[in-house]
Design a protein around this motif. Structure first.
Motif, PDB file in Angstrom:
ATOM      1  N   ASN A  66      25.965  21.440  -9.672  1.00  0.00           N
ATOM      2  CA  ASN A  66      24.980  20.363  -9.677  1.00  0.00           C
ATOM      3  C   ASN A  66      24.685  19.821 -11.061  1.00  0.00           C
ATOM      4  N   ASP A 135      18.598  11.558  -8.058  1.00  0.00           N
ATOM      5  CA  ASP A 135      19.752  12.359  -7.639  1.00  0.00           C
ATOM      6  C   ASP A 135      19.384  13.127  -6.365  1.00  0.00           C
ATOM      7  N   ASN A 138      20.999  16.597  -5.256  1.00  0.00           N
ATOM      8  CA  ASN A 138      20.945  17.774  -6.121  1.00  0.00           C
ATOM      9  C   ASN A 138      20.053  18.845  -5.497  1.00  0.00           C
TER      10      ASN A 138
END
Length: 198
Positions: A66, A135, A138
């Motif tokens: 990640n 994001d 993630n």
């Protein structure tokens, strides 16, 4: 699959060393060889050990997969190292030196960790939400946000309020205590500790 952080009994913001330490402790405790002649206990321990191994592997994979190369290495990697060593002032200075144009999801996540450790709960929540919005795939950011909400909600249960969002008797000592306990809980979900005696 269960939350791998919950399986190991650690916060999503725990350092890599804390995660490794928790894994080793559980591995020693649940190793099937510890149960000798008790076949049923050994079988249960083997199942638990499988969960522990899967959780540790998942966390390791998440943490390596990640992070973009710019976050796992370079400046963001150095900031993470400072945070993991408890050097929050240094980490914050490094974060503030990054220009606005370079402030990606990793920046907002790390800023939320620093703010949480300093006890600035609302600002920390805003930053983790920004990181998740930037994001959404993630898992590390998502797990940290969920842990934040889970721990904050636990202290809200049973707290009676009138229709205006205040307690029926006004702001009492109990209200202030509840607020401090909630703040401490939020700090702990990010690895800090606002009130050491709780």
């Amino acid at each position: 699959m269960m939350d791998p952080y919950a399986v190991l009994g650690v916060s999503p913001t725990a350092s890599d060393e804390e995660i490794k330490s928790a894994y080793r402790k559980l591995a020693r405790r649940y190793h099937p060889d510890n149960y000798g002649e008790d076949a049923e206990a050994a079988r249960r321990a083997e199942e638990k050990m499988k969960q522990i191994n899967e959780a540790y592997d998942a966390i390791t994979k998440m943490r390596s997969g990640n992070r973009s190369s710019s976050s796992a290495e370079g400046e963001y990697g150095e900031i993470r190292a400072r945070i993991n060593h408890g050097l929050f002032a240094e980490a914050e200075l490094m974060l503030e030196r990054i220009p606005s144009s370079g402030r990606n999801a990793e920046w907002h996540y790390l800023k939320s960790v620093v703010l949480m450790r300093r006890g600035w709960i609302n600002d920390a929540l805003s930053e983790i939400e920004t990181a998740c919005a930037m994001d959404p795939g993630n898992a590390e950011y998502k797990n940290a946000k969920e842990a934040f909400y889970r721990n904050a909600a636990a202290f809200g249960r049973g707290y009676r309020q009138n229709g205006y969002g205040r307690s029926a008797q006004g702001c009492s000592t109990c209200d202030m205590c509840t607020g401090l306990i909630c703040a401490d809980c939020c700090c702990e979900c990010m690895g800090g500790d606002l009130i050491r005696c709780i």
